[in-house]
Design an enzyme around this catalytic site. Structure first.
Site, PDB file in Angstrom:
ATOM      1  CB  CYS A 157      -1.011  -0.048   1.138  1.00 62.86           C
ATOM      2  SG  CYS A 157      -2.475   0.913   0.720  1.00 62.86           S
ATOM      3  CG  HIS A 164      -3.814  -3.500   3.073  1.00 60.76           C
ATOM      4  ND1 HIS A 164      -2.797  -2.986   3.833  1.00 60.76           N
ATOM      5  CD2 HIS A 164      -4.463  -2.428   2.550  1.00 60.76           C
ATOM      6  CE1 HIS A 164      -2.826  -1.674   3.811  1.00 60.76           C
ATOM      7  NE2 HIS A 164      -3.835  -1.304   3.027  1.00 60.76           N
ATOM      8  CD  GLU A 216      -1.530  -6.030   5.304  1.00 58.66           C
ATOM      9  OE1 GLU A 216      -1.244  -6.311   4.117  1.00 58.66           O
ATOM     10  OE2 GLU A 216      -1.721  -4.859   5.693  1.00 58.66           O
TER      11      GLU A 216
HETATM   12  N1  GLN Z   1      -2.103   6.855   2.271  1.00 59.07           N
HETATM   13  C1  GLN Z   1      -2.170   6.045   1.106  1.00 59.07           C
HETATM   14  C2  GLN Z   1      -3.498   6.172   0.393  1.00 59.07           C
HETATM   15  O1  GLN Z   1      -4.458   6.620   0.967  1.00 59.07           O
HETATM   16  C3  GLN Z   1      -1.878   4.599   1.438  1.00 59.07           C
HETATM   17  C4  GLN Z   1      -2.934   3.956   2.261  1.00 59.07           C
HETATM   18  C5  GLN Z   1      -2.485   2.678   2.943  1.00 59.07           C
HETATM   19  O2  GLN Z   1      -1.299   2.389   3.025  1.00 59.07           O
HETATM   20  N2  GLN Z   1      -3.432   1.912   3.464  1.00 59.07           N
HETATM   21  O3  GLN Z   1      -3.611   5.806  -0.744  1.00 59.07           O
END
Ligand code: GLN
Length: 537
Positions: free
Chosen positions: A381, A507, A509
């Site tokens: 992410c 994600h 995970e």
């Molecule tokens: N801040 C980034 C976004 O909003 C990444 C978000 C995250 O890592 N969950 O796209």
């Protein structure tokens, strides 16, 4: 008839109620029963999505896009219970629903009150999980007995036996039995007090699970049984596990907790199937290799902030019979010290998700080191977004490349706001959330790891890879190898000229289990192991 188990906690928080609930769910499933898991959180936030990880730890995202409590991560790692919006309710949600009903006129003529309106709403939220094909619903109540905000929830679960029959409900209370060094003795009084408080509310626990640092012995558990009005055999000690949280179910089996629950609920169940799980525990206890993975983030001192990441690293370790040591490094340290010394002795780098710009420049330094020194790298992410920025700046020469999250007026917005986010104003529950399909490119490491072309992974973000730059990235050596089915959104980038460099917008995970480690985590740990062998040869 669906039976209900309620799990409450006393004395202190952080007793591992979530783990114990998940373990009970697992044992019942392994006796052939169908289980649904649920968590009730007495705080007023509608969901934990807007809370700082310092306050609350990780926000766990479900397939349907709900942002939930991290205990739901335990439920998914231990059981196959289907989780969705109904699996986590907060005071905020309960009140929101009641207030909406009031405005629609559904209580016309009545004064709307905590009892019965709020408690009815809570009971409906619990009963919603019951259905003819569900044997047991396990509902864990967040917080500790004695919290003011937990009272409506306790009142609601007190009433449920009146509605559906006492014989169909079971109350399990988790407490702490501290060992006082000075007195050289385990102390049962806090447990007695906490059960007393529960009984004042009208709940008599059927089973007590006593968390202890060291075995307390029959003498103490018998005393607890007497003072708490609980059967002796239903007072179970749960001693801290030396190796891994995945041993918790085994400890409960030793005390025949599954047996006791099934008997008390008058259910019929099959024999306990634990052979494969025992194998897993054996592998956990006897690793053949070891690797060190640096996890670089900004909530590093808060273990729960990246809970599922650490668990997934462990799972991949179980898969490779490898002990994974997570070296947790504060991202800002890379702005003060050089990456080579911070990453000395490290076999792989992982950058997890996050929000806001603190630590971002440090993460970029760390990624640069991993890319240039051929250290296996896994970006998740925000970690993926930082890799794209790093590559643009240091390989493609766009020195001011950035995400518009951190610098709105950058000349090279290689990460920019998702189109669908441009009109969003509210902060709660408005990100791109939940499971999305993604297609993998031939010849990619990702395809090699997953072994299938179409994958489904969970998302939680507002920003994305700016597709305007796609061709330039490919020409410079960073490939978008995973995209949304229509090709518009980049979900995975890889650097093919690197031993293992995979960065994903989603994600992974949230979809790893101890006996079914996530393919990308497995690929990453496999590459780190190879790196380690080369390094130590
Ligand atoms: N801040 C980034 C976004 O909003 C990444 C978000 C995250 O890592 N969950 O796209």
């Amino acid at each position: 008839m669906t039976r209900h188990i309620f799990v409450t906690g006393g004395v202190v928080s952080s007793l591992g109620k979530g783990l114990t609930s998940a373990s009970i769910g697992m044992l019942l499933e392994r006796r052939g029963l169908t289980v649904r898991m649920q968590k009730l959180d007495p705080y007023i936030n509608v969901d934990p999505g807007t809370m700082s990880p310092f306050q609350h730890g990780e926000v766990y995202v479900l397939d349907d896009g709900s942002e939930t409590d991290l205990d739901l991560g335990h439920y998914e790692r231990f059981t196959s219970s289907i989780l969705n919006r109904d699996s986590n309710y907060t005071t905020g949600q309960i009140y929101q629903s009641v207030i909406n009903k009031e405005r629609r006129g559904e209580y016309l003529g009545h004064t709307v009150q905590v009892v019965p309106h709020i408690t009815d709403e809570i009971k409906q939220s619990i009963r919603r999980l019951a259905s003819p094909d569900v044997d047991v619903v396990i509902t864990e109540l967040g917080g500790t007995i004695g919290d003011i905000e937990g009272l409506p929830f306790l009142e609601a679960i007190r009433q449920i036996p009146l509605d559906i029959g006492k014989e169909n409900c079971l109350f399990i209370h988790l407490t702490l039995v501290p060992y006082l060094k000075a007195a050289r003795e385990a102390k049962t009084k806090p447990t007695q007090h906490s059960v007393q408080q529960l009984r004042t509310i009208g709940i008599q626990p059927d089973i007590l699970v006593c968390r202890t640092e060291r075995p307390i012995g029959r003498e103490h558990t018998d005393k607890i049984a007497l003072f708490c009005n609980v059967e002796k055999r239903a007072v179970i000690e749960e001693v801290d596990k030396e190796y891994s949280i995945y041993e918790v179910p085994m400890g409960l089996v030793e005390h025949k907790l599954d047996e006791l629950i099934i008997e008390k609920l008058g259910m019929e169940a099959g024999p306990l199937q634990l052979d494969d799980y025992r194998d897993l525990i054996h592998r956990i206890r006897n690793p053949r290799h070891e690797v060190t993975i640096a996890v670089v983030g900004k909530y590093i001192e808060h273990r729960d902030a990246y809970k599922s990441i650490y668990e997934s690293l462990d799972h991949a370790g179980f898969h490779h019979s490898t002990r994974v040591i997570a070296k947790r490094i504060e991202a800002e340290d890379f702005q003060r010290h050089d990456a080579a010394s911070l990453l000395a002795g490290v076999d792989g780098l992982l950058i997890p998700g996050g929000f806001g710009m603190r630590g971002v420049e440090g993460k970029i330094q760390a990624i640069r080191f991993a890319r240039e020194n051929k250290m296996p790298y896994f970006g998740i992410c925000l970690g993926m977004q930082c890799s794209v920025i790093e590559f643009a700046r240091n390989v493609m020469g766009m020195t001011d490349a950035n995400s518009t999250e951190f610098q709105a007026d950058t000349q090279n917005p290689v990460i920019c706001l998702l189109e669908e986010q441009s009109t969003v104003e509210d902060k709660g529950g408005t990100m791109r959330l939940g499971s999305q399909p993604c297609l993998l490119a031939d010849g990619s490491r990702s395809l090699e790891a997953y072994g299938m072309q179409e994958i489904h992974e969970r998302h939680r973000h507002r920003y994305e890879f700016n597709s305007r730059y796609r061709d330039q990235f490919v020409a410079a050596g960073m490939s978008p190898v995973g995209t949304s089915p229509d090709g518009s959104l980049v979900e995975i980038v890889e650097v093919p000229d690197h031993p293992w460099y995979v960065a994903v917008q989603y994600h992974p995970e949230f979809k790893s289990q101890p006996h079914n480690a996530h393919p990308l985590f497995c690929g990453f740990i496999g590459a780190a192991l190879e790196q380690r062998q080369l390094r130590t040869k």
